[in-house]
Design a protein around this motif. Structure first.
Motif, PDB file in Angstrom:
ATOM      1  N   ARG A   2      78.105  49.114   0.262  1.00  0.00           N
ATOM      2  CA  ARG A   2      77.245  48.437   1.109  1.00  0.00           C
ATOM      3  C   ARG A   2      78.547  47.414   2.125  1.00  0.00           C
ATOM      4  O   ARG A   2      77.882  46.390   1.612  1.00  0.00           O
ATOM      5  CB  ARG A   2      76.437  47.506   0.173  1.00  0.00           C
ATOM      6  N   ARG A   3      79.284  47.509   2.424  1.00  0.00           N
ATOM      7  CA  ARG A   3      80.362  46.120   3.369  1.00  0.00           C
ATOM      8  C   ARG A   3      79.586  45.976   4.387  1.00  0.00           C
ATOM      9  O   ARG A   3      78.866  46.652   4.763  1.00  0.00           O
ATOM     10  CB  ARG A   3      81.546  47.291   3.408  1.00  0.00           C
ATOM     11  N   LEU A  52      90.023  43.394  -5.178  1.00  0.00           N
ATOM     12  CA  LEU A  52      90.477  44.334  -5.396  1.00  0.00           C
ATOM     13  C   LEU A  52      89.542  45.973  -5.038  1.00  0.00           C
ATOM     14  O   LEU A  52      89.990  46.644  -3.982  1.00  0.00           O
ATOM     15  CB  LEU A  52      91.727  44.603  -6.169  1.00  0.00           C
ATOM     16  N   THR A  53      89.057  46.245  -5.568  1.00  0.00           N
ATOM     17  CA  THR A  53      87.913  47.733  -6.098  1.00  0.00           C
ATOM     18  C   THR A  53      87.212  47.479  -4.162  1.00  0.00           C
ATOM     19  O   THR A  53      87.386  48.521  -3.676  1.00  0.00           O
ATOM     20  CB  THR A  53      87.138  47.064  -6.736  1.00  0.00           C
ATOM     21  N   ARG A  54      86.386  46.543  -4.085  1.00  0.00           N
ATOM     22  CA  ARG A  54      85.872  46.652  -2.925  1.00  0.00           C
ATOM     23  C   ARG A  54      86.664  47.409  -1.637  1.00  0.00           C
ATOM     24  O   ARG A  54      85.908  48.198  -0.860  1.00  0.00           O
ATOM     25  CB  ARG A  54      85.148  44.956  -2.513  1.00  0.00           C
ATOM     26  N   ILE A  80      84.926  46.270 -11.378  1.00  0.00           N
ATOM     27  CA  ILE A  80      85.194  47.246 -10.904  1.00  0.00           C
ATOM     28  C   ILE A  80      83.375  47.522 -10.239  1.00  0.00           C
ATOM     29  O   ILE A  80      83.453  48.266  -9.055  1.00  0.00           O
ATOM     30  CB  ILE A  80      85.498  49.007 -11.621  1.00  0.00           C
ATOM     31  N   THR A  81      82.839  47.360 -11.074  1.00  0.00           N
ATOM     32  CA  THR A  81      81.067  48.014 -10.637  1.00  0.00           C
ATOM     33  C   THR A  81      80.798  47.025  -9.137  1.00  0.00           C
ATOM     34  O   THR A  81      80.281  47.822  -8.442  1.00  0.00           O
ATOM     35  CB  THR A  81      80.270  47.356 -11.767  1.00  0.00           C
ATOM     36  N   LEU A  82      80.660  46.036  -9.219  1.00  0.00           N
ATOM     37  CA  LEU A  82      80.783  45.151  -8.113  1.00  0.00           C
ATOM     38  C   LEU A  82      81.620  45.464  -7.115  1.00  0.00           C
ATOM     39  O   LEU A  82      81.014  45.584  -6.273  1.00  0.00           O
ATOM     40  CB  LEU A  82      80.730  42.950  -8.778  1.00  0.00           C
ATOM     41  N   GLY A  83      83.045  46.051  -7.283  1.00  0.00           N
ATOM     42  CA  GLY A  83      83.485  46.399  -6.747  1.00  0.00           C
ATOM     43  C   GLY A  83      82.838  47.051  -5.549  1.00  0.00           C
ATOM     44  O   GLY A  83      82.822  47.641  -4.376  1.00  0.00           O
ATOM     45  N   VAL A  84      82.500  48.715  -6.522  1.00  0.00           N
ATOM     46  CA  VAL A  84      81.820  49.610  -6.050  1.00  0.00           C
ATOM     47  C   VAL A  84      80.492  49.517  -4.764  1.00  0.00           C
ATOM     48  O   VAL A  84      80.423  50.260  -3.163  1.00  0.00           O
ATOM     49  CB  VAL A  84      82.294  50.994  -7.059  1.00  0.00           C
TER      50      VAL A  84
END
Length: 307
Positions: free
Chosen positions: A122-123, A192-194, A113-117
């Protein structure tokens, strides 16, 4: 809420019966379990008949299933072909696999979740591209390859960990096996989170929160993150049962005597009582996890209400 929970519990009954019936039928077509009891030589007819009568294998399959289900509701999962109660095997195997699953879920939640957020906010930037490539590599590598490599490097070459987990299987010993078990799911949680964060970042309620002058941290945690976690929670909830049942490879690599190990031994020895008993409990784990996930929807999204 109470009515919804009762309705869901009632819906779980036919699902549980159907799933256990399917598993029971599949296990009973694996082969003749009595043949495995006699070793490499074929059992003589008298011995085979006695063993079938002792374990109830001489009855029709439907009657075996009804007898088994009747015993399950009294807490009796049968006896393995070695004479040991299946509940005793469960008492030693499930605590180990539960600890392993907890470690794996923590990796998914904290790192995924941390990496996804971070990547969702920062997409298109270098950090986003790097994480996407890394997760793609992790998904592409089979779990047994990851496990063997980490065991060889960390356990044999560098000596940072023990190559095999001890019988106690403490949380400290299960960190690396838990990472191996969670590796593919962790990559999916990150992606998925990203995607969910990137999509909800452009929503009207987020723009309104920003226009009201709310702090960026509050916008992310109170508004953006809660709604974005709904698909992630769904995936993790379904993954709990999958991790417990799919730990066969990881437990074999690190010599962990958990659920996966017992299932492997049961399938190898055609021990139908062990296999069906363990899978029955895993079915319950799936059903309860899905129920908890549905209840968490109302916590994450205030718009969701259960009558």
């Amino acid at each position: 809420m109470g009515r919804y929970v009762v309705r869901r519990l009632l819906q779980m009954v036919p699902v549980f019966i159907g799933a256990t019936l399917l598993i029971f039928l599949m296990v009973n077509v694996m082969g003749d379990p009595v043949a495995g009891l006699c070793g490499e030589r074929q059992c003589d007819p008298a011995t085979a008949a006695q063993l079938k009568k002792e374990f109830g294998l001489d009855k029709p399959v439907w009657q075996q299933y009804l007898t088994y289900m009747g015993n399950v509701f009294t807490g009796d999962f049968g006896t393995a072909f070695n004479g040991q109660e299946v509940t005793e095997l469960m008492a030693t195997a499930f605590p180990v696999t539960i600890r392993l699953t907890v470690v794996a879920i923590l990796f998914e939640v904290v790192i995924g979740i941390t990496l996804g957020v971070v990547t969702g906010l920062r997409r298109g930037r270098p950090v986003d591209t790097s994480v996407l490539l890394l997760t793609l590599v992790v998904i592409s590598i089979p779990t047994f390859v990851t496990g063997l490599l980490l065991q060889l490097l960390l356990g044999v070459e560098w000596g940072w960990i023990k190559p095999s987990v001890s019988t106690e299987a403490t949380f400290g010993e299960l960190v690396v096996p838990g990472l191996v078990l969670a590796s593919v799911s962790l990559a999916y949680v990150t992606r998925l989170t990203r995607t969910s964060i990137a999509e909800n970042k452009r929503s009207d309620y987020v723009r309104t929160a920003v226009a009201k002058g709310l702090p960026r941290r509050r916008v992310i945690t109170r508004h953006l993150l809660r709604n974005s976690l709904i698909p992630v929670v769904t995936f993790i909830g379904a993954d709990i049962g999958a991790l417990m049942g799919g730990a066969i490879v990881t437990e074999r690599i690190f010599n962990i005597h958990g659920v996966g190990y017992q299932l492997y031994q049961g399938i190898l020895r055609q021990n139908t009582q062990t296999v069906v008993g363990f899978v029955t409990v895993l079915v319950l784990v799936f059903l309860v996890a899905n129920l908890i996930v549905d209840l968490l929807y109302a916590v994450l999204d205030p718009r969701i209400r259960y009558a």
